[in-house]
Design an enzyme around this catalytic site. Structure first.
Site, short mmCIF file in Angstrom:
data_model
loop_
_atom_site.label_atom_id
_atom_site.label_comp_id
_atom_site.label_asym_id
_atom_site.label_seq_id
_atom_site.Cartn_x
_atom_site.Cartn_y
_atom_site.Cartn_z
CD GLU A 243 33.53 38.87 54.73
OE1 GLU A 243 32.68 38.13 54.03
OE2 GLU A 243 34.54 38.36 54.48
CB CYS B 50 39.61 38.11 63.37
SG CYS B 50 40.37 38.62 61.93
CB CYS C 58 43.84 46.32 52.09
SG CYS C 58 45.17 46.26 53.14
CB CYS D 148 49.61 41.43 50.72
SG CYS D 148 50.40 42.74 51.75
CB CYS E 71 46.13 39.39 50.85
SG CYS E 71 44.57 40.18 52.00
CG LEU F 6 59.00 38.18 58.40
CD1 LEU F 6 59.95 39.65 58.20
CD2 LEU F 6 59.89 37.50 59.44
CG HIS F 7 53.80 37.35 54.71
ND1 HIS F 7 53.28 36.63 55.77
CD2 HIS F 7 53.11 38.62 54.91
CE1 HIS F 7 52.18 36.94 56.13
NE2 HIS F 7 51.98 38.33 55.78
CB CYS G 57 44.37 33.99 57.53
SG CYS G 57 44.63 33.97 59.10
N1 SAH Z 1 47.03 44.44 57.10
C1 SAH Z 1 47.32 43.73 58.22
C2 SAH Z 1 46.37 42.86 58.88
C3 SAH Z 1 45.45 42.14 57.99
S1 SAH Z 1 46.07 40.40 57.24
C4 SAH Z 1 48.78 42.78 58.03
O1 SAH Z 1 49.00 42.61 56.90
O2 SAH Z 1 49.10 42.04 58.99
C5 SAH Z 1 45.94 39.34 58.61
C6 SAH Z 1 47.07 38.13 58.26
O3 SAH Z 1 46.58 37.31 57.30
C7 SAH Z 1 48.30 38.84 57.63
O4 SAH Z 1 49.39 38.10 58.19
C8 SAH Z 1 48.09 38.54 56.24
O5 SAH Z 1 49.34 38.38 55.74
C9 SAH Z 1 47.54 37.15 56.33
N2 SAH Z 1 46.96 36.55 55.00
C10 SAH Z 1 46.75 37.33 54.14
N3 SAH Z 1 46.15 36.73 53.11
C11 SAH Z 1 46.34 35.51 53.44
C12 SAH Z 1 46.00 34.03 52.82
N4 SAH Z 1 45.63 34.16 51.60
N5 SAH Z 1 46.32 32.86 53.59
C13 SAH Z 1 46.99 33.22 54.74
N6 SAH Z 1 47.04 34.07 55.37
C14 SAH Z 1 46.86 35.41 54.69
#
Ligand code: SAH
Length: 368
Positions: A95, A108, A115, A119, A122, A223-224, A342
């Site tokens: 996508e 984007c 992946c 995480c 996600c 970061l998170h 996101c």
């Molecule tokens: N793998 C890379 C790029 C893809 S994710 C990375 O981790 O940076 C792009 C962004 O979306 C990242 O910051 C990710 O943590 C965030 N993201 C993933 N799942 C999400 C969700 N359910 N709600 C909000 N942001 C999310």
């Protein structure tokens, strides 16, 4: 008849194209001509590239191609966000999302089919992993949309920014991502500003050093969590490269790019990482690093185990960081009515990592 595999010129940056033309006995400047046709005119038919010799045109028609992934669906959100599903092979599609805003248009793009990083919040991770995208498949997303939206300077809806924040971990596909970024920044091709092409990583530290050395593109880091214990859990790559290593690599990026900043992404998970102690932890961790912090309200998807922090909690978190002098914005949720926000990108992934199976087995184990 055996089908001859053609060289896809979309997969080559300027250096790659120059080497290619030299190999076929042509002058390297052919690279410049081709790049202008392909990226600035959106031309894929070699027979129309009139400044190439007839002989070269014929040779290219037989042995080369300009092939982007095929668009299989196109959805428009109420807020103007637009999402395409692009087929990359028979079992897989990724996508790509366009987000128009005042004065800019951000695309984007995805870098992998699925992946492998797992995480916990996600949707892409839920899908498992199939493979890296090729350079042509990464660049093809930008090429398509750029061609579709037009390059007119006065068109408010044109593409001005690219973020590698779609499906996949770009630094886990370094080899294919780098030439794609080179083409985006090359004035003869897409000519995007280096501040407007952003790679986002969850912290593949080994390749973060290489990125810092080899690319002019901007950096965003997911970061998170400011503490290893929590980050190990929600961003499992932290078990391999803990915060100390990640921060050292980030400082190195800044050393290599004086005057630039790092964008920190921080998904707001209710009751998990959104407390005052977390905000203070973030402030301490980022002290002294030129930073912009993006708070991303969690976007739900079917089966998600988290919920979004309330606006009040996000505001409180933000205020703590603002008071410490940080530049902090709360990212607006866009395109959630078409699952384009996101973390909601899922595409079609033939999961070769067998994640779903392992998960099912693990939860059975817990139940018994
Ligand atoms: N793998 C890379 C790029 C893809 S994710 C990375 O981790 O940076 C792009 C962004 O979306 C990242 O910051 C990710 O943590 C965030 N993201 C993933 N799942 C999400 C969700 N359910 N709600 C909000 N942001 C999310």
């Amino acid at each position: 008849m055996v089908e001859v595999l053609k060289n896809n010129l979309l997969g080559m940056d300027r250096a790659g194209l120059e080497a290619y033309f030299q190999r076929i006995g042509e002058k390297p400047f052919r690279a410049r001509q081709i790049m202008k046709w392909v990226y600035q005119q959106g031309e894929t038919d070699f027979s129309r590239m009139t400044d190439l010799s007839v002989k070269l045109r014929e040779h290219l028609m037989e042995t080369a191609e300009v092939r982007a992934p095929e668009v299989v669906s196109d959805h428009l959100s109420q807020d103007g966000t637009r999402k395409w599903l692009m087929r990359v092979d028979s079992g897989n599609a990724v996508e790509t999302v366009f987000i128009p805003e005042e004065g800019r248009g951000t695309l984007c793009i995805s870098s992998q089919v699925g992946c492998a990083l797992d995480c916990q919040f996600c949707a892409t991770a839920e899908q498992g992993f199939n493979r890296n995208l090729t350079t042509a498949e990464i660049l093809g997303q930008v090429w398509h949309v750029n061609r579709l939206l037009g390059r007119d300077e006065h068109n408010a809806k044109r593409l001005t920014n690219v973020v590698l924040m779609g499906m996949g971990e770009p630094l886990a596909n370094f080899r294919n991502v780098m030439p794609a970024i080179n083409v985006m920044l090359d004035d003869l091709a897409l000519g995007l500003s280096k501040r407007r092409v952003t790679l986002s990583t969850s912290g593949v530290v080994s390749n973060l050093y290489r990125f810092a050395e080899q690319s002019e593109a901007a950096l965003a880091v997911s970061l998170h969590a400011p503490f290893d214990e929590l980050r190990n859990e929600i961003v499992p790559i932290n078990q391999k490269w803990p915060l100390k290593d990640l921060m050292a690599a980030c400082r190195y990026y800044i050393e290599q790019h004086p005057g630039r900043h790092i964008t920190w992404e921080y998904v707001m998970l209710d009751g998990v990482n959104d407390g005052e102690e977390h905000a203070r932890g973030v402030a301490k961790l980022l002290a002294g690093i030129p930073s912009k912090i993006n708070l991303i309200p969690f976007n739900p998807y079917p089966g998600a185990r988290y919920s979004r922090s309330s606006d009040a909690r996000i505001q409180r978190f933000r205020k703590i960081l603002l008071d410490k002098g940080f530049n902090v914005i709360t990212r607006k949720t866009r395109g959630d009515d078409i699952d384009a926000a996101c973390g909601q990108l899922a595409g079609e992934v033939k999961d070769r990592s067998r994640r779903q199976e392992r998960r099912a087995a693990a939860s059975e184990g817990v139940a018994s």
